[in-house]
Structures are given as structure tokens and as C-alpha cells.
Scaffold this motif. Structure first.
Motif, PDB file in Angstrom:
ATOM      1  N   LEU A 171      -2.964   0.151  -4.933  1.00 32.09           N
ATOM      2  CA  LEU A 171      -2.619  -0.978  -5.626  1.00 32.09           C
ATOM      3  C   LEU A 171      -2.926  -1.910  -7.075  1.00 32.09           C
ATOM      4  CD1 LEU A 171      -3.639  -4.413  -3.900  1.00 32.09           C
ATOM      5  CD2 LEU A 171      -4.936  -3.065  -3.758  1.00 32.09           C
ATOM      6  N   GLY A 192      -3.607  -5.246  -8.682  1.00 27.12           N
ATOM      7  CA  GLY A 192      -3.751  -6.249  -7.849  1.00 27.12           C
ATOM      8  C   GLY A 192      -2.839  -7.086  -9.427  1.00 27.12           C
ATOM      9  N   GLY A 193      -2.538  -8.697  -9.002  1.00 31.34           N
ATOM     10  CA  GLY A 193      -2.013  -9.375 -10.048  1.00 31.34           C
ATOM     11  C   GLY A 193      -2.347  -9.257 -11.212  1.00 31.34           C
ATOM     12  N   ASP A 250       2.905  -6.268  -6.727  1.00 26.45           N
ATOM     13  CA  ASP A 250       3.585  -7.012  -6.263  1.00 26.45           C
ATOM     14  C   ASP A 250       4.837  -8.065  -7.193  1.00 26.45           C
ATOM     15  OD1 ASP A 250      -0.140  -7.866  -5.770  1.00 26.45           O
ATOM     16  OD2 ASP A 250       1.188  -8.650  -3.980  1.00 26.45           O
ATOM     17  N   PHE A 283       5.129  -5.559  -2.751  1.00 24.29           N
ATOM     18  CA  PHE A 283       4.508  -6.677  -1.613  1.00 24.29           C
ATOM     19  C   PHE A 283       5.515  -7.545  -1.561  1.00 24.29           C
ATOM     20  CE2 PHE A 283       1.445  -3.447  -1.249  1.00 24.29           C
ATOM     21  CZ  PHE A 283       0.921  -3.568  -2.488  1.00 24.29           C
ATOM     22  N   ARG A 328       1.661 -21.645  -2.837  1.00 23.29           N
ATOM     23  CA  ARG A 328       2.448 -20.706  -2.560  1.00 23.29           C
ATOM     24  C   ARG A 328       3.666 -21.013  -2.382  1.00 23.29           C
ATOM     25  NH1 ARG A 328      -0.720 -15.249  -1.130  1.00 23.29           N
ATOM     26  NH2 ARG A 328       1.048 -14.221  -2.364  1.00 23.29           N
ATOM     27  N   LYS A 347       5.939 -10.662   4.641  1.00 24.09           N
ATOM     28  CA  LYS A 347       4.144 -11.150   3.974  1.00 24.09           C
ATOM     29  C   LYS A 347       5.208 -12.687   4.160  1.00 24.09           C
ATOM     30  CE  LYS A 347       3.751 -11.250  -0.650  1.00 24.09           C
ATOM     31  NZ  LYS A 347       2.810 -10.503  -1.976  1.00 24.09           N
ATOM     32  N   HIS A 348       4.014 -12.979   4.592  1.00 20.92           N
ATOM     33  CA  HIS A 348       2.257 -12.645   5.161  1.00 20.92           C
ATOM     34  C   HIS A 348       2.503 -13.241   6.224  1.00 20.92           C
ATOM     35  CE1 HIS A 348       2.052 -13.489   0.752  1.00 20.92           C
ATOM     36  NE2 HIS A 348       0.803 -12.939   1.245  1.00 20.92           N
ATOM     37  N   MET A 405       3.014  -7.356   5.713  1.00 18.08           N
ATOM     38  CA  MET A 405       1.446  -7.244   5.464  1.00 18.08           C
ATOM     39  C   MET A 405       0.889  -8.623   6.033  1.00 18.08           C
ATOM     40  SD  MET A 405      -0.051  -8.391   1.773  1.00 18.08           S
ATOM     41  CE  MET A 405       0.761  -7.051   1.087  1.00 18.08           C
ATOM     42  N   TYR A 444      -3.481 -13.564   5.278  1.00 16.86           N
ATOM     43  CA  TYR A 444      -5.779 -14.378   5.865  1.00 16.86           C
ATOM     44  C   TYR A 444      -5.722 -15.468   6.800  1.00 16.86           C
ATOM     45  CZ  TYR A 444      -6.449 -12.824   0.654  1.00 16.86           C
ATOM     46  OH  TYR A 444      -6.804 -11.592  -0.445  1.00 16.86           O
ATOM     47  N   ASP A 464      -4.310  -8.169   4.247  1.00 17.22           N
ATOM     48  CA  ASP A 464      -4.180  -8.909   2.711  1.00 17.22           C
ATOM     49  C   ASP A 464      -5.540  -8.096   2.136  1.00 17.22           C
ATOM     50  OD1 ASP A 464      -2.707 -11.535   1.650  1.00 17.22           O
ATOM     51  OD2 ASP A 464      -3.521  -9.893   0.148  1.00 17.22           O
ATOM     52  N   TRP A 465      -5.527  -8.274   0.745  1.00 12.60           N
ATOM     53  CA  TRP A 465      -6.456  -8.090  -0.172  1.00 12.60           C
ATOM     54  C   TRP A 465      -7.759  -8.808   0.176  1.00 12.60           C
ATOM     55  CZ3 TRP A 465      -6.384  -6.448  -5.502  1.00 12.60           C
ATOM     56  CH2 TRP A 465      -7.380  -7.021  -6.332  1.00 12.60           C
ATOM     57  N   MET A 519      -5.948  -3.280   2.421  1.00  5.45           N
ATOM     58  CA  MET A 519      -6.301  -2.980   1.250  1.00  5.45           C
ATOM     59  C   MET A 519      -7.902  -4.131   0.859  1.00  5.45           C
ATOM     60  SD  MET A 519      -4.132  -5.880  -0.833  1.00  5.45           S
ATOM     61  CE  MET A 519      -2.703  -5.465  -0.121  1.00  5.45           C
ATOM     62  N   TRP A 577       2.171 -14.847 -11.312  1.00  4.54           N
ATOM     63  CA  TRP A 577       2.217 -13.994 -10.821  1.00  4.54           C
ATOM     64  C   TRP A 577       3.242 -13.225 -11.731  1.00  4.54           C
ATOM     65  CZ3 TRP A 577      -0.348 -10.991  -7.508  1.00  4.54           C
ATOM     66  CH2 TRP A 577      -0.529 -11.863  -5.634  1.00  4.54           C
ATOM     67  N   GLU A 593      -1.482 -18.573  -5.516  1.00  2.36           N
ATOM     68  CA  GLU A 593      -1.445 -18.400  -4.812  1.00  2.36           C
ATOM     69  C   GLU A 593      -2.834 -20.598  -4.423  1.00  2.36           C
ATOM     70  OE1 GLU A 593      -2.845 -14.381  -3.767  1.00  2.36           O
ATOM     71  OE2 GLU A 593      -4.034 -14.991  -3.078  1.00  2.36           O
TER      72      GLU A 593
HETATM   73  C1  GLC Z   1      -2.652 -11.340  -2.880  1.00  4.61           C
HETATM   74  C2  GLC Z   1      -2.146 -12.096  -1.800  1.00  4.61           C
HETATM   75  C3  GLC Z   1      -0.800 -10.841  -1.496  1.00  4.61           C
HETATM   76  C4  GLC Z   1      -0.790  -9.378  -2.537  1.00  4.61           C
HETATM   77  C5  GLC Z   1      -2.198  -9.395  -2.592  1.00  4.61           C
HETATM   78  C6  GLC Z   1      -2.128  -7.798  -3.551  1.00  4.61           C
HETATM   79  O1  GLC Z   1      -3.838 -11.604  -2.671  1.00  4.61           O
HETATM   80  O2  GLC Z   1      -2.248 -13.201  -1.004  1.00  4.61           O
HETATM   81  O3  GLC Z   1       0.495 -11.723  -1.403  1.00  4.61           O
HETATM   82  O4  GLC Z   1       0.243  -8.998  -2.045  1.00  4.61           O
HETATM   83  O5  GLC Z   1      -2.778 -10.026  -3.315  1.00  4.61           O
HETATM   84  O6  GLC Z   1      -1.699  -8.718  -4.786  1.00  4.61           O
END
Ligand code: GLC
Length: 657
Positions: free
Chosen positions: A89, A91-92, A129, A178, A192, A231-232, A310, A313, A345-346, A373, A482, A539
Motif C-alpha cells: 500500500l 500510506g497517506g 487511500d 481504502f 475524521r 471502513k472502519h 477494513m 482501530y 488498519d495501519w 496492514m 488526505w 485522523e
Molecule cells: C490509516 C487510516 C485508514 C487508512 C489506512 C491506510 O491509519 O485509519 O483509514 O486507510 O491507515 O492509509
């Protein structure tokens, strides 16, 4: 547009299903799968036979590899093949350098190629994402965040946005998004909130289903379908303020994930403001509330064919969702008949029993998490899960069930036949048609909450307009979190149009639009337009103790108020803010949420090129005290509020300055 296959020779679609690579194993098909374990998902018999054949041939290590998703910065060249990773993946903000659609496509294509070169040769599924367009990619179309789409109440529009997003995502060889978040935020102080469509479960269900259908397109195995991650799961938006254990003072210093968050403020200051007080916390609601409010969107998405969920948390009544066997396996997979796979989740499983990783791994997989993940250390996860299986704490049947679910989703997407997408899709990233769609969404998302004397729409013949507030010319502020990076940022973060640029186009005589960022002017104006924005966040970084305008906002408003006959306020925010004391001094007030790259859409409605049609998807709190009573008890405006003025001529205004 007819798509041919990509440039790489191996990308040219194979006729039929690609058989596993391992030599000498093309023997007779495995014994018929016992009926009770056969997937009931509508896969072809051929695909089901392939999945069972693969399960029969794969080693334990290869199966665990499929259950492992690593973040691309933790994967060295060769690791995908060596570890047999099922997924990688971003991540952001996890972009290649340079951050271009072409570089994204090449990066993801390389991971896919490596997966096909592994002994078992199962195509890798790459996840991102793309929560409001393909938002990590420079130049992609950025749509309004979900809170704005909720205000449109337009499922057909959301379905078209899902389709456009899928095309831009697929252009980069990515086939897993995601999204959609089906959160139903109860406490607006949650960072969020803006990822939720609404506080109305029925509206969330309708829009989320539309988005899933948009990502799918005609069929899951079409060349441009993208796997949604609903999600979530579950009740992520129902956590109580002060219950999050995500960040402690010491952890703040050494937390790899939080270190990725480039924010304007220090983490210590953000903690004082309330950061990480709600997100990933505990939800105290009873089961009836969970089922009535937070579960329906999942059932609808599964009906629409969603094959990934997903886990959240958060905890429910003290038990982490990632270890919640009843809700993951009993309700989601049992009661709702979910045939796809659950992804964690991450780094979320690490929170189940902090410090005891083996128990985290065993409890998560046994509860029903199928793919984990693991952003930073995939080999540790693989080693640990293997040890847990060999110790008998995780059964081989559970491993097979998890891998079967993962391969079902891959087969449903057509990855075995077509592991790459068509390169010609690249021309669609940020294309005019998608930007026009985004502009339409922006127009429909704006909510007019006050319009004294019909000061709106502004007449393009207005002799002069004062525009104040840096946010009026700040693409980052209108996109929010994001966007290109995890937290988002300020300024020209990506190509787009600011509200100010849009106003100048609408007015036709830019000179009559006077932009004074701090509002400090001695001139007099018939109308002053103040654009205010929350600092971008994502987040738990966006959790706040209170929701109010900042002193800087209030000082700007006071300056503009003094210099204009009529004051129009436009708020760019991820949630309602408490403005009860300030609104009486405003002539008009527009909630614009986080509209994305097409600021034109805001200007078009402000200037009457299109009507206000948006209506609140969230209750607007009366006071700070009302924030703690979830859902918001006393409100300034209820869900559904929104003025849609008849197309009256703008009221004649006072003489020019
Ligand atoms: C983040 C988020 C989730 C996202 C994932 C991957 O912490 O909670 O919404 O899809 O990690 O980036």
C-alpha cells in the motif's frame, strides 16, 4: 474509449486464467472441495477450482505472504517475490518521486511484476487511500470530502464520482481503494468527521452503496474496476472523547506513524488542543444502537458486492475491533454473509495487547482479520504468524479461509487474467471531464445557512467586492487532509482553482474583485466576502476539545465588518464549528466544507451561475457544551437545513466605494 493492453509484453492480457508458475505442479486438479468449505461467492467454477488448486499447492509461508500488506517504503526490490507479499500500500502521501501518474503506474507495475515472478505467481493487489479522488497523486482530480458529498444528497452524483475516481486510480495500476468510509460521526470533535457522509445512517448507506457501485463499474472484473474497502468496521464514529489510548506523552516522541505527519503545529500543542482524544477510542453504545446506526451501511455494501472491509482501530465496550471475533466473524462474515476479506488498519493489531506481538497476531487472525496492514516490518509479522500456526494457536483452516477470501477478491477483480491496467487510462488523470464533475459536486455541496436581504447571489455587476482571508486563495485549505500528504497542507499543493480565481472568472472584471488577505483596508465596499478555513488535518490529529473560530478568524471578521455594508462568510471546514455568537453579525453564511481542487464551483454558486441546493448532513451545534452530548442535542441548524433561495434578482446595494 477502447483500451488496449499496456506497453509491457507481459501486460498484454493472457487468454484465460494464468496458471501458477511452479513447475511440475500442473498435476490433476485437487480433490473436489468439500461443500461446506466451498465459497458461495458468485465466482466462476474455473476461478474456484484455481483458488482451491493454489491453496493445495501453496506453502504455509506463501499463504502467510498473501495475508501480509506492507507499506511501499518498507519494501526493497525483490521483497515482494521473496516474501510472496499479497499486497503493498501507499500510506497517506506514500508517493513515488517524482509524484506523477506515470511514476505511480511504473512503481505499482514493478510490484505487480515481482509478484508474478514469485514461485506461486499470484498477482499483487496495491492499495491506496483515494478518499476524495486519487488524492495522493499530483494532478489528480480532488473531489469534495464526504461531508460535502453528504450535503448533496445525490447518489447518482456520488456513483459518477466513484467511477471517475476508479478510472484515475486504475490508470496507476492500482485496483484497491481504502474507501468509502461509512463512519457515522457522533461527536463532531472527531478529526475524521469529514470522512463521514452524514449523521443520518440511511443517507450514509445510500451514498456509500453508490460509491461502491461507482468503483465497481459494470462488473468487478472489468479492466477499470477498483476494489472498495468499506471502513472502519464498526462504529468508528461512536467513540467517546477522552477514551483514545493512541498517543501517550512518551509515545509521541517515538511513534513512527505520527512522525510521518507533517503538521504546522507541534504534536505537544496539538495534544493540548485535543489531538488523539477521540480517534481510535472506545465506543460505549449498546448493541441495539450499534446495529441500528452503524451496521446498515456494511450490509448494503456487501449486497452491492463489496469484497473488502477494513477493521476499525476503535474498541466497542472495551474490546478492540481487531480482536472482536463476535463482530468480525459472527456478525460480518456469519450474519451478513460477507464473502470477501477483512484487512486490518495501519499497525492496528499492535494495539490489541501492547508489547505482546505474538498475542496480537494470533488474536487478530483468529477473530477474523484476513490480511494485516504491516507498514514497517512485514517479515516480523510473517515470522510471528508462522510461529503461532506451528504452535497450534492459529489453525491451518483459519489460514486457508483467510487466503481463500483474499484470492476470491483478486479473482473477482480479474487480476489473474489481467494483472495490469491499460496505460491509455493515464490521459484521464485530472482530465477536464472529471474536473467538471468535481465542480458540479462542489456546487451541489454548498449549504446556504443565512442570507439576510438576499445578499446572495452576488451580482456580477457589483461595482467592487472585497475578498478577505488567506483561505480564499489557498488550494490546500480547500482540499483539507488526505491531499498529496497525509495531513494536507497550504498553498498550491496540486493543480486546481481557488475560490478567488473562480470569483475573478465570474466577475469578468478581475479589478473589481479586491483581494485583501488580512482584510485590512481603508476602502469601503458594498459587499465583503470573508473565507475562513480550519487548519488541514487527518485522523486523530484533528481531534479537538472545542470547535470554534480562531482569534485570527475573529480579528479578520471584525476588520472586514467595519469596511463593508454586507458581510458574507464562507467557511471551509471538516465539520460544523460553533458560530452561534458570530452569525448575527453576518448577512450571509455558507458552509463549503472541503471542496477540493475545483474552487470555481464555490464562485459559480456565490455569483448565481447555479443555485444553492445543498442541505446539512450533520446537526450544527448551538454551543461547546452540546458537542459532548452525542449526537448533538441543541442545534443552531438541524440535519436537512439549507436555504435554496428562489432565483431572485440580487438586492440593489449601496453606492460604490
Ligand atoms: C490509516 C487510516 C485508514 C487508512 C489506512 C491506510 O491509519 O485509519 O483509514 O486507510 O491507515 O492509509
Amino acid at each position: 474509449m477502447e483500451f488496449s493492453f499496456g506497453a509491457f509484453p507481459e501486460e498484454n492480457g493472457m487468454a484465460g486464467i494464468r496458471m501458477p508458475r511452479r513447475a511440475g505442479l500442473e498435476g490433476p486438479p485437487p480433490a473436489r472441495v468439500p461443500k461446506e468449505t466451498r465459497m458461495t461467492h458468485p465466482l466462476s467454477q474455473e476461478h474456484r477450482a484455481l483458488i482451491e488448486r493454489l491453496l493445495g499447492e501453496m506453502t504455509l509461508g506463501e499463504k502467510i505472504g498473501q495475508m501480509t500488506q506492507a507499506e511501499k517504503n518498507s519494501v526493497r526490490r525483490g521483497d515482494v517475490a521473496r516474501l510472496g507479499l499479497g499486497s503493498v500500500l501507499s500510506g497517506g502521501g506514500g508517493s513515488p518521486k517524482p509524484n506523477t501518474p506515470e511514476a505511480w503506474r511504473a512503481m505499482v507495475g514493478e510490484f505487480i511484476r515481482e509478484s508474478l515472478a514469485s514461485p506461486v505467481g499470484i498477482p499483487l493487489l496495491y492499495g491506496v487511500d483515494a478518499v476524495h479522488g486519487h488524492n495522493n497523486v499530483l494532478g489528480a482530480t480532488i473531489f469534495p470530502h464526504n461531508i460535502g458529498l453528504g450535503a448533496t444528497r445525490d447518489p447518482a452524483l456520488v456513483r459518477r464520482i466513484g467511477r471517475a475516481t476508479a478510472l484515475e486510480v486504475a490508470a496507476t495500476n492500482v485496483r484497491w481503494d481504502f474507501a468509502p468510509a461509512v463512519s457515522i460521526p457522533q461527536d463532531l470533535r472527531w478529526g475524521r468527521t469529514y470522512e463521514g457522509y452524514s449523521q443520518d445512517p440511511a443517507l450514509v448507506t445510500e451514498l456509500a452503496t453508490a460509491y461502491v457501485e461507482g468503483l465497481r463499474g459494470d462488473r468487478w472484473d472489468s479492466p477499470t474496476s477498483v476494489l472498495p474497502s468499506v471502513k472502519h468496521y464498526v462504529a468508528d464514529g461512536a467513540t467517546a472523547f477522552g477514551t483514545s489510548k493512541r498517543v501517550n506523552e512518551l509515545g509521541m516522541m517515538f511513534d513512527q506513524t505520527l512522525a510521518l505527519a507533517r503538521t504546522g503545529e507541534s504534536l505537544t500543542k496539538l495534544r493540548r488542543l485535543g489531538a488523539w482524544q477521540i480517534d481510535q477510542g472506545d465506543s460505549p453504545i449498546d448493541e441495539a444502537t450499534l446495529r441500528a446506526i452503524h451496521l446498515p451501511p456494511y450490509g448494503a455494501a456487501i449486497e452491492a458486492g463489496a469484497l473488502n472491509v477494513m477493521a476499525s482501530y476503535s474498541s466497542w465496550r472495551g474490546l478492540r475491533m481487531h480482536a472482536h471475533r463476535y463482530l468480525l466473524s459472527g456478525v460480518l462474515k456469519g450474519e451478513l454473509g460477507f464473502q470477501g476479506f477483512v484487512v486490518s488498519d495501519w499497525e492496528a493489531i499492535d494495539q490489541i495487547h501492547p508489547g505482546d506481538y505474538p498475542r496480537c497476531v494470533a488474536d487478530a487472525v483468529n477473530a477474523g482479520v484476513d490480511m494485516v496492514m504491516v507498514p514497517f516490518d512485514p517479515e516480523r509479522f510473517i515470522r510471528t504468524l508462522r510461529a503461532e500456526v506451528e504452535a497450534g494457536r492459529v489453525s491451518g483452516a483459519r489460514i486457508d479461509d483467510a487466503v481463500r477470501r483474499i484470492l476470491t477478491a483478486k479473482a473477482a477483480l480479474g487480476l489473474f487474467e489481467r494483472p495490469y491496467t491499460d496505460e491509455a487510462l493515464l490521459s484521464l488523470v485530472g482530465c477536464p471531464e472529471h474536473r467538471a464533475l468535481a465542480r458540479e459536486a462542489v456546487r451541489k455541496s454548498l449549504v446556504l445557512l443565512k442570507n439576510e436581504g438576499n445578499v446572495l447571489p452576488l451580482s456580477p455587476d457589483l461595482p467592487a467586492l472585497l475578498v478577505a482571508g488567506e483561505a480564499a486563495d489557498d488550494l490546500g485549505a480547500q482540499c483539507g487532509g488526505w491531499t498529496i500528504t497525509w495531513m494536507g497542507g497550504h498553498g498550491a499543493v496540486t493543480p486546481g482553482t481557488t475560490i478567488l480565481e473562480g470569483l475573478r472568472r465570474q466577475f469578468g472584471h478581475p479589478a473589481r474583485v479586491h483581494f485583501v488577505p488580512d482584510g485590512d483596508t481603508n476602502s469601503r465596499y458594498p459587499v465583503g466576502l470573508a473565507v475562513l478555513a480550519e487548519e488541514p488535518y487527518a485522523e486523530g490529529m484533528g481531534d479537538r476539545r472545542e470547535l470554534r473560530l480562531t482569534p485570527k478568524h475573529l480579528a479578520l471578521l471584525a476588520r472586514v465588518r467595519r469596511q463593508c455594508d454586507r458581510l458574507v462568510v464562507v467557511l471551509l471546514s471538516g465539520r460544523p464549528l460553533v458560530v452561534t455568537e458570530q452569525v448575527p453579525g453576518w448577512d450571509a453564511f455558507v458552509a463549503a466544507w472541503l471542496p477540493g481542487t475545483e474552487g470555481d464551483g464555490v464562485a459559480e454558486v456565490l455569483c448565481g451561475a447555479a443555485p444553492f441546493t445543498g442541505r446539512l448532513g450533520f446537526a450544527w451545534p448551538l454551543s461547546q457544551a452540546d458537542l459532548a452530548r452525542t449526537p448533538t442535542s441543541r442545534t443552531l441548524w438541524q440535519i436537512g437545513a439549507g436555504l435554496t433561495p428562489a432565483s431572485r434578482e440580487p438586492t440593489p446595494l449601496s453606492p460604490t466605494p
